[in-house]
Write a protein that holds these residues in place. Structure first.
Motif, PDB file in Angstrom:
ATOM      1  N   TYR A 216      -0.896   7.493   7.903  1.00 56.98           N
ATOM      2  CA  TYR A 216      -1.996   8.456   7.934  1.00 56.98           C
ATOM      3  C   TYR A 216      -2.371   8.726   9.390  1.00 56.98           C
ATOM      4  O   TYR A 216      -2.632   7.795  10.159  1.00 56.98           O
TER       5      TYR A 216
ATOM      6  N   LYS B 225      -1.297   9.068  -1.750  1.00 56.16           N
ATOM      7  CA  LYS B 225      -0.115   8.224  -1.551  1.00 56.16           C
ATOM      8  C   LYS B 225      -0.464   6.872  -0.929  1.00 56.16           C
ATOM      9  O   LYS B 225       0.187   6.409  -0.011  1.00 56.16           O
ATOM     10  N   PHE B 226      -1.493   6.251  -1.456  1.00 52.83           N
ATOM     11  CA  PHE B 226      -1.860   4.897  -1.040  1.00 52.83           C
ATOM     12  C   PHE B 226      -0.747   3.953  -1.464  1.00 52.83           C
ATOM     13  O   PHE B 226      -0.314   3.957  -2.606  1.00 52.83           O
ATOM     14  N   ASN B 227      -0.263   3.139  -0.528  1.00 58.32           N
ATOM     15  CA  ASN B 227       0.973   2.394  -0.733  1.00 58.32           C
ATOM     16  C   ASN B 227       0.736   0.898  -0.575  1.00 58.32           C
ATOM     17  O   ASN B 227      -0.392   0.448  -0.364  1.00 58.32           O
TER      18      ASN B 227
ATOM     19  N   LEU C 187      -7.598   9.066  -1.215  1.00 59.26           N
ATOM     20  CA  LEU C 187      -6.595   8.871  -0.168  1.00 59.26           C
ATOM     21  C   LEU C 187      -5.225   9.044  -0.812  1.00 59.26           C
ATOM     22  O   LEU C 187      -4.835   8.240  -1.657  1.00 59.26           O
TER      23      LEU C 187
ATOM     24  N   ASN D 161       4.721  11.794   5.098  1.00 58.40           N
ATOM     25  CA  ASN D 161       5.671  11.174   4.182  1.00 58.40           C
ATOM     26  C   ASN D 161       6.809  10.515   4.930  1.00 58.40           C
ATOM     27  O   ASN D 161       7.126  10.867   6.063  1.00 58.40           O
TER      28      ASN D 161
ATOM     29  N   ASP E  18      -2.774   7.522  -5.679  1.00 56.31           N
ATOM     30  CA  ASP E  18      -3.874   8.223  -5.041  1.00 56.31           C
ATOM     31  C   ASP E  18      -5.112   7.353  -5.223  1.00 56.31           C
ATOM     32  O   ASP E  18      -5.546   7.112  -6.342  1.00 56.31           O
TER      33      ASP E  18
ATOM     34  N   LEU F  95      -9.496  15.623   4.247  1.00 53.11           N
ATOM     35  CA  LEU F  95      -8.037  15.672   4.097  1.00 53.11           C
ATOM     36  C   LEU F  95      -7.516  17.001   4.611  1.00 53.11           C
ATOM     37  O   LEU F  95      -7.988  18.072   4.198  1.00 53.11           O
TER      38      LEU F  95
ATOM     39  N   ASN G 113      -0.152   0.528   4.361  1.00 54.19           N
ATOM     40  CA  ASN G 113      -0.768   1.786   4.767  1.00 54.19           C
ATOM     41  C   ASN G 113      -1.119   1.696   6.245  1.00 54.19           C
ATOM     42  O   ASN G 113      -1.918   0.842   6.647  1.00 54.19           O
TER      43      ASN G 113
ATOM     44  N   LYS H 115      -4.379  13.143   7.766  1.00 55.48           N
ATOM     45  CA  LYS H 115      -3.161  13.754   7.242  1.00 55.48           C
ATOM     46  C   LYS H 115      -2.184  12.653   6.844  1.00 55.48           C
ATOM     47  O   LYS H 115      -1.980  11.698   7.586  1.00 55.48           O
ATOM     48  N   ASN H 116      -1.621  12.814   5.660  1.00 56.22           N
ATOM     49  CA  ASN H 116      -0.588  11.879   5.210  1.00 56.22           C
ATOM     50  C   ASN H 116       0.780  12.364   5.685  1.00 56.22           C
ATOM     51  O   ASN H 116       1.095  13.540   5.593  1.00 56.22           O
TER      52      ASN H 116
ATOM     53  N   SER I  53       3.106   4.026   3.828  1.00 58.74           N
ATOM     54  CA  SER I  53       2.499   5.346   4.009  1.00 58.74           C
ATOM     55  C   SER I  53       1.815   5.384   5.364  1.00 58.74           C
ATOM     56  O   SER I  53       1.209   4.398   5.786  1.00 58.74           O
TER      57      SER I  53
END
Length: 663
Positions: free
Chosen positions: A378, A32-34, A30, A398, A6, A20, A37, A395-396, A376
């Motif tokens: 968004y 689930k920052f991967n 933010l 998954n 996060d 969000l 992104n 919106k995230n 991830s």
């Protein structure tokens, strides 16, 4: 541990217009920052502004420099399952006292001053105090019962030393690169006084600075206009930079020039340069075996586009942030796949530990991300306008959630941009076919066909063809409509359709329908029914199952008894032959293996939850087909192992010949 975090903004005014989901307060993190992104949304939905805000983090009032962004890392570790529950929904920190000071701790802290913050916890999070609290926890483990009112379990506290380093991550001295939509591999020229002269100023960068003040941000913007000078400097720089450039050349040679060695050269004429003639500054590509050198501007637009994207990534410093606007510009879907595969799987780039923030309008690019673990997505959309300022909702989405793709109208449109298509029931079949093809190509020394260029997969599950093949209640007119539709599609795209028989007898209703499908074969439509096995999963062999079965065993038992379990697996497969289950459900096979391997400490080694257990006591197919297919794909089984199953060998060669148009 999962790869996402996060990402915390800490009271940032730069994101005051971003919210969000449906929250009323501006976002402060933010989720689930991967590693990768991807930001999607319609035009004017705040995507580009968002990444520019992220790039300019250090210049926002009261915000920690991007070089010191703090990241809260949730726990994803079986050994600390209880902590996982706690940290996912709450964060432990200090409670404000009436005088707005924090309790500073000590050897025997007043633990009543500690509270759990739920809902929007990151809005009041203080990382330094969290660190301090972790130190206090470690110093007072003997007093853990004092924390029982917080719902903190002993397991969490006992393992705190082991997991403390997973909570927090600091990015220090971050190098940032930005590849904007204004980019080109061409040098720009101006016609003046009846002659052409090269424009030395990066007019793209000047334009961006004028609009967005990027010159006020500590970010390196790469438009490609100075690619000539970049290459010239790289080839004449210190060894590690030259090595990065050589890896970039190897990438281009492998994927665009049949794996030949190439040299990309910034041609330099010293004499002409001394008299001020810079019109001869060309980038040339020499390909091993060719008589003549090619000029970069003579190459296709797609190759030039991928060069612009990949050059700066290969040359980037380790641990950098890479910001890219719309990588799909001038890229065919196959090139988009190549780009994504490089940034997710390339070993040289993995070592760099790069983080990507990408905006895109490409449905196809989005579709590709469903296969990736470290991505991830968004979704950005307008919310409302307040006092003339536009607000946006983030919106995230998954991994594996197809709703966003459906909302954007995603379909397999790339099927009609490839030379041919392979129709499969679902993603698991696609993974098997890819695993088989890659192994076969490696064994015969052939290049793996380019996906979405030479061929594309089409998943027909849920469509009319799926209904036609698998539904017993199909009307005669439905059969004719489906077959006519397929033949019509095959006029513009060669189709290889793979169908499971589900162990149907050829004289059954379903069997007769599958036979009709086979009989519909024409030059551009090749239907293939796997009659000798129930599903593609049944093509696996004992040797393959022995390599992957441990993934379906009880994780706790494996951790403490792995050597013993591996011996039990060997013994079980010496007594059970998977080929005898060719027309049975995978669950029937796994149940027999489960009974053969037995128990350790009164617990079965093989998890029965992996396959269907029906109400009548019988066993069905494996529950997570995708997981099984990914295990097979990631094992990279040799062709020597795969070809022991003659059905795999025959099917793979047939598909390869179809793609390459061999009879």
């Amino acid at each position: 541990m999962k790869s996402f975090y996060d990402l915390i903004f800490f009271k940032s005014t730069g994101f005051k217009d971003y919210f969000l989901n449906e929250e009323e307060e501006p976002m402060s993190f933010l989720p689930k920052f991967n590693k990768i992104n991807i930001i999607v949304g319609a035009n004017n939905s705040g995507k580009s502004r968002f990444i520019r805000n992220l790039m300019s983090f250090q210049n926002l009032e009261g915000v920690i420099d991007l070089a010191k962004i703090r990241v809260f890392v949730p726990l994803y570790n079986e050994q600390v399952a209880e902590a996982n529950k706690l940290i996912e929904s709450n964060i432990t920190t200090y409670q404000y006292r009436s005088d707005n000071t924090y309790y500073s701790g000590g050897t025997n802290p007043d633990l009543q001053n500690v509270k759990l913050l739920s809902n929007n916890y990151l809005k009041t999070l203080d990382i330094d105090l969290f660190k301090e609290f972790s130190s206090i926890i470690n110093a007072n483990k003997n007093s853990i019962n004092n924390l029982s009112h917080l719902g903190v379990k002993n397991l969490y506290l006992r393992d705190f030393n082991e997991i403390d380093n997973l909570f927090l991550k600091e990015y220090k001295s971050i190098k940032r690169y930005y590849i904007p939509t204004l980019r080109t591999a061409h040098s720009l020229f101006n016609f003046d006084l009846e002659k052409y002269s090269k424009i030395e100023t990066d007019v793209f960068l000047k334009t961006l600075n004028n609009y967005y003040k990027l010159d006020k941000i500590d970010v390196e913007v790469f438009t490609g206009i100075h690619l000539y000078k970049e290459i010239l400097n790289a080839r004449n720089s210190k060894r590690e930079i030259r090595q990065s450039f050589e890896k970039f050349e190897n990438f281009i040679g492998k994927y665009f020039f049949d794996n030949k060695k190439i040299d990309i050269v910034a041609e330099f004429n010293k004499d002409e340069s001394l008299i001020g003639n810079n019109n001869l500054e060309n980038i040339s590509v020499y390909i091993e075996g060719d008589k003549e050198t090619r000029e970069l501007y003579e190459l296709g637009d797609g190759i030039q586009a991928i060069i612009i994207l990949m050059y700066k990534i290969y040359m980037a410093e380790s641990d950098s942030f890479i910001f890219i606007d719309e990588p799909e510009i001038n890229l065919h879907p196959g090139m988009q796949r190549l780009f994504l595969e490089q940034i997710t799987e390339n070993k040289d780039l993995e070592k760099k530990n790069l983080t990507y923030i990408i905006t895109t309008h490409s449905n196809h690019f989005l579709d590709l991300t469903i296969e990736k673990e470290n991505v991830s997505i968004y979704s950005f959309s307008p919310k409302k306008i307040i006092n003339g300022d536009k607000q946006f909702i983030i919106k995230n989405v998954n991994r594996g959630d197809n709703k966003l793709l459906q909302d954007l109208g995603v379909n397999n449109s790339s099927v009609f941009m490839a030379n041919c298509s392979i129709w499969v029931e679902g993603i698991s079949d696609r993974n098997y076919i890819k695993a088989f093809l890659k192994s076969y190509c490696h064994s015969v020394g052939k290049s793996y066909p380019k996906e979405d260029i030479d061929f594309a997969f089409f998943e027909y599950a849920g469509s009319n063809i799926d209904h036609y093949i698998f539904n017993d209640k199909v009307e005669k007119e439905d059969v004719e409509i489906v077959l006519n539709d397929i033949k019509a599609l095959a006029i513009s795209n060669r189709i290889f359709l793979l169908a499971d028989s589900d162990a149907s007898k050829q004289n059954s209703k379903k069997g007769l329908r599958l036979k009709e499908l086979e009989d519909a074969k024409v030059d551009n439509f090749i239907p293939k029914v796997i009659w000798n096995t129930r599903e593609v999963e049944n093509l696996l062999t004992n040797e393959m199952w022995k390599e992957i079965l441990i993934e379906f065993c009880n994780k706790t038992l494996v951790k403490s008894n792995e050597a013993d379990i591996l011996l039990k697996i060997d013994k079980a497969f010496s007594e059970v032959d998977y080929s005898g289950f060719a027309k049975k459900y995978v669950g029937e096979f796994l149940e027999e293996i489960r009974n053969k391997m037995g128990k350790i400490s009164s617990t079965f080694i093989v998890n029965q939850s992996a396959y269907e257990v029906k109400s009548d006591g019988s066993f069905g197919t494996i529950i997570n087909k995708r997981e099984l297919s990914e295990l097979v794909f990631n094992k990279n089984f040799s062709w020597e192992i795969l070809s022991k199953n003659k059905e795999i060998e025959k099917l793979t060669i047939e598909i390869y010949n179809f793609i390459t148009q061999k009879k």
